[in-house]
Design a protein around this motif. Sequence first.
Motif, PDB file in Angstrom:
ATOM      1  N   GLU A  59      -9.176 -15.002  38.201  1.00 50.08           N
ATOM      2  CA  GLU A  59     -10.422 -14.435  38.716  1.00 50.08           C
ATOM      3  C   GLU A  59     -10.650 -13.053  38.110  1.00 50.08           C
ATOM      4  N   ARG A  60     -11.904 -12.731  37.790  1.00 54.54           N
ATOM      5  CA  ARG A  60     -12.214 -11.498  37.065  1.00 54.54           C
ATOM      6  C   ARG A  60     -11.753 -10.244  37.818  1.00 54.54           C
ATOM      7  N   ALA A  61     -11.540  -9.176  37.025  1.00 52.45           N
ATOM      8  CA  ALA A  61     -10.890  -7.964  37.528  1.00 52.45           C
ATOM      9  C   ALA A  61     -11.615  -7.335  38.708  1.00 52.45           C
ATOM     10  N   HIS A  62     -12.962  -7.266  38.668  1.00 52.12           N
ATOM     11  CA  HIS A  62     -13.674  -6.597  39.760  1.00 52.12           C
ATOM     12  C   HIS A  62     -13.500  -7.346  41.083  1.00 52.12           C
ATOM     13  N   HIS A  63     -13.510  -8.674  41.014  1.00 52.33           N
ATOM     14  CA  HIS A  63     -13.248  -9.452  42.230  1.00 52.33           C
ATOM     15  C   HIS A  63     -11.806  -9.252  42.697  1.00 52.33           C
ATOM     16  N   HIS A  64     -10.892  -9.247  41.752  1.00 54.98           N
ATOM     17  CA  HIS A  64      -9.462  -9.122  42.049  1.00 54.98           C
ATOM     18  C   HIS A  64      -9.166  -7.793  42.747  1.00 54.98           C
ATOM     19  N   THR A  65      -9.721  -6.699  42.202  1.00 53.04           N
ATOM     20  CA  THR A  65      -9.486  -5.373  42.784  1.00 53.04           C
ATOM     21  C   THR A  65     -10.021  -5.298  44.204  1.00 53.04           C
ATOM     22  N   LEU A  66     -11.202  -5.856  44.442  1.00 52.93           N
ATOM     23  CA  LEU A  66     -11.789  -5.818  45.781  1.00 52.93           C
ATOM     24  C   LEU A  66     -11.066  -6.749  46.748  1.00 52.93           C
ATOM     25  N   TYR A  67     -10.560  -7.852  46.260  1.00 56.57           N
ATOM     26  CA  TYR A  67      -9.769  -8.762  47.092  1.00 56.57           C
ATOM     27  C   TYR A  67      -8.571  -8.027  47.710  1.00 56.57           C
ATOM     28  N   ASN A  68      -7.975  -7.125  46.944  1.00 51.93           N
ATOM     29  CA  ASN A  68      -6.815  -6.396  47.447  1.00 51.93           C
ATOM     30  C   ASN A  68      -7.186  -5.297  48.435  1.00 51.93           C
ATOM     31  N   ARG A  69      -8.476  -4.920  48.505  1.00 49.45           N
ATOM     32  CA  ARG A  69      -8.913  -3.912  49.488  1.00 49.45           C
ATOM     33  C   ARG A  69      -9.606  -4.544  50.683  1.00 49.45           C
ATOM     34  N   ASN A  70      -9.956  -5.807  50.569  1.00 50.69           N
ATOM     35  CA  ASN A  70     -10.687  -6.483  51.635  1.00 50.69           C
ATOM     36  C   ASN A  70     -10.220  -7.937  51.698  1.00 50.69           C
ATOM     37  N   PRO A  71      -9.329  -8.266  52.609  1.00 55.89           N
ATOM     38  CA  PRO A  71      -8.806  -9.639  52.709  1.00 55.89           C
ATOM     39  C   PRO A  71      -9.887 -10.687  52.920  1.00 55.89           C
ATOM     40  N   SER A  72     -11.073 -10.270  53.427  1.00 56.15           N
ATOM     41  CA  SER A  72     -12.173 -11.210  53.657  1.00 56.15           C
ATOM     42  C   SER A  72     -13.195 -11.180  52.525  1.00 56.15           C
ATOM     43  N   TYR A  73     -12.810 -10.635  51.407  1.00 55.24           N
ATOM     44  CA  TYR A  73     -13.737 -10.486  50.280  1.00 55.24           C
ATOM     45  C   TYR A  73     -14.202 -11.840  49.750  1.00 55.24           C
ATOM     46  N   GLN A  74     -15.483 -11.890  49.372  1.00 58.84           N
ATOM     47  CA  GLN A  74     -16.055 -13.063  48.717  1.00 58.84           C
ATOM     48  C   GLN A  74     -16.766 -12.616  47.448  1.00 58.84           C
ATOM     49  N   ALA A  75     -16.692 -13.442  46.417  1.00 59.56           N
ATOM     50  CA  ALA A  75     -17.259 -13.071  45.119  1.00 59.56           C
ATOM     51  C   ALA A  75     -18.747 -12.787  45.182  1.00 59.56           C
ATOM     52  N   ALA A  76     -19.437 -13.374  46.146  1.00 60.36           N
ATOM     53  CA  ALA A  76     -20.888 -13.168  46.260  1.00 60.36           C
ATOM     54  C   ALA A  76     -21.241 -11.771  46.744  1.00 60.36           C
ATOM     55  N   HIS A  77     -20.286 -11.055  47.314  1.00 58.02           N
ATOM     56  CA  HIS A  77     -20.586  -9.751  47.900  1.00 58.02           C
ATOM     57  C   HIS A  77     -21.221  -8.787  46.903  1.00 58.02           C
ATOM     58  N   ILE A  78     -20.690  -8.721  45.687  1.00 58.90           N
ATOM     59  CA  ILE A  78     -21.178  -7.722  44.730  1.00 58.90           C
ATOM     60  C   ILE A  78     -22.643  -7.949  44.404  1.00 58.90           C
ATOM     61  N   GLN A  79     -23.012  -9.182  44.054  1.00 56.27           N
ATOM     62  CA  GLN A  79     -24.407  -9.438  43.715  1.00 56.27           C
ATOM     63  C   GLN A  79     -25.329  -9.234  44.915  1.00 56.27           C
ATOM     64  N   GLU A  80     -24.827  -9.523  46.104  1.00 53.73           N
ATOM     65  CA  GLU A  80     -25.628  -9.278  47.309  1.00 53.73           C
ATOM     66  C   GLU A  80     -25.840  -7.778  47.506  1.00 53.73           C
ATOM     67  N   LEU A  81     -24.811  -6.986  47.251  1.00 51.51           N
ATOM     68  CA  LEU A  81     -24.918  -5.533  47.399  1.00 51.51           C
ATOM     69  C   LEU A  81     -25.821  -4.935  46.316  1.00 51.51           C
ATOM     70  N   ILE A  82     -25.805  -5.537  45.126  1.00 53.40           N
ATOM     71  CA  ILE A  82     -26.726  -5.094  44.070  1.00 53.40           C
ATOM     72  C   ILE A  82     -28.161  -5.428  44.468  1.00 53.40           C
ATOM     73  N   ALA A  83     -28.355  -6.635  44.998  1.00 52.93           N
ATOM     74  CA  ALA A  83     -29.701  -7.038  45.438  1.00 52.93           C
ATOM     75  C   ALA A  83     -30.209  -6.146  46.568  1.00 52.93           C
ATOM     76  N   ASP A  84     -29.285  -5.691  47.419  1.00 49.51           N
ATOM     77  CA  ASP A  84     -29.646  -4.798  48.524  1.00 49.51           C
ATOM     78  C   ASP A  84     -29.750  -3.343  48.080  1.00 49.51           C
ATOM     79  N   LYS A  85     -29.494  -3.096  46.789  1.00 48.34           N
ATOM     80  CA  LYS A  85     -29.565  -1.752  46.203  1.00 48.34           C
ATOM     81  C   LYS A  85     -28.568  -0.784  46.836  1.00 48.34           C
ATOM     82  N   LYS A  86     -27.393  -1.316  47.149  1.00 50.12           N
ATOM     83  CA  LYS A  86     -26.292  -0.505  47.656  1.00 50.12           C
ATOM     84  C   LYS A  86     -25.271  -0.201  46.555  1.00 50.12           C
TER      85      LYS A  86
END
Length: 402
Positions: free
Chosen positions: A55-82
């Motif tokens: 799994e790509r590095a950005h997902h991997h790094t966030l997985y280790n900071r958030n056990p409930s992390y999902q790959a869709a989170h980043i694009q959702e946060l970009i869409a929300d302009k966060k």
Amino acid sequence: MSLRIENLSLREVQKLVLLSQRLPASKFVGTARNATLTAIEHLGYIQIDTISVIERAHHHTLYNRNPSYQAAHIQELIADKKVYEYWAHAASFLPMVDFRFSLPRKHAIASGKQKHWFKQDAKLMDLVTARIKAEGPLMAKDFDKKGIKFGEWKTAPTKQALENLFMQGELMITKRVNFHKVYDLTERVLPSSINTTTPTQEEYGRFLITNYLRANGVGTLQEMTYLLKHTKAIVTGALKQMLVHGEIAQVRVADSDYYVLPESLELLNKPLSRKKLHILSPFDNLLIQRKRTSAIFGFDYLLECYVPQHKRKYGYFSLPILWNGKLVARMDSKVDRKKEIFHIHQLTLEASLKNKEKFAAALNKELKSFLMFNKCTAVRLHTTSPSSFQEYFEQSYPELLS
């Protein structure tokens, strides 16, 4: 008056760094997606990388900071302009709240004071901008001319124009489609509430210092300005002022001096959970500065995918393993997505690792979660160093083995 702490032990600094990096992850309140945003805002950036053997590095790094992390989170946060894409020391996802601190680099590139990889073709850049303005968000392939091929290491002129416009701040990336960037005019992407004033040099220097020390615990001038061109003088000036006013302190570790936020020293009074094992990305924020990793954790690491095969010692894509507060092993890994098998081609233990049985149990416990994260159902361990460790591994959780 400046605050000075004379000495910290190496073990204390390791604890301070890990707690600042939120390894293991802190408990969160609210949704899993908000926990992902909190992690990005705390760390300051998440590096993007194209390598996808697991799994790509950005997902991997966030997985280790958030056990409930999902790959869709980043694009959702970009869409929300966060969250938005830009450059930290490398291509990264950055918190939108810090947007104004990307402006000094953008202005430097636009003015020619800082060079980018590609020469600027003003006429082509104007044409690309005009198309996006008229047609809406576009990808590089939307500009490709059929029948024209470029060499392996060459980039199409229109893609160069897009990247130049992106780096100097006229375009932003609205999303990715199959990992391809989709560009739009910055004015159409930025939320109206965002602060777009250019920071003064003092503000910029203070931001770089505070942002780094909050996420990393301790740091040197070289570490805080790592791969950030034309920032050492700015940060040096801010360091002097912050020391005078007691906003930062200095600590001595062995023969080295580091800067620290005084409030971060309170973390030393908190417990560090050492049982949780983390399989880390080579591009994890904890590891990205290899000299620092060696100095603080005594772990010499080189990502060998860039090394000729016959010169590799640990494998193409070895993942550092954090356990018991230390970096104790590395495993060369690759996912077979069709068969859903996670291959560990080579697992190498550090000589300092003593309790192999407990380590094996911790590793196999984490692998259950890590396999799910990588969409695998089984693991295949090929070789270990020392070879005797394979027996510990197989005895711990045999149901994982393919």
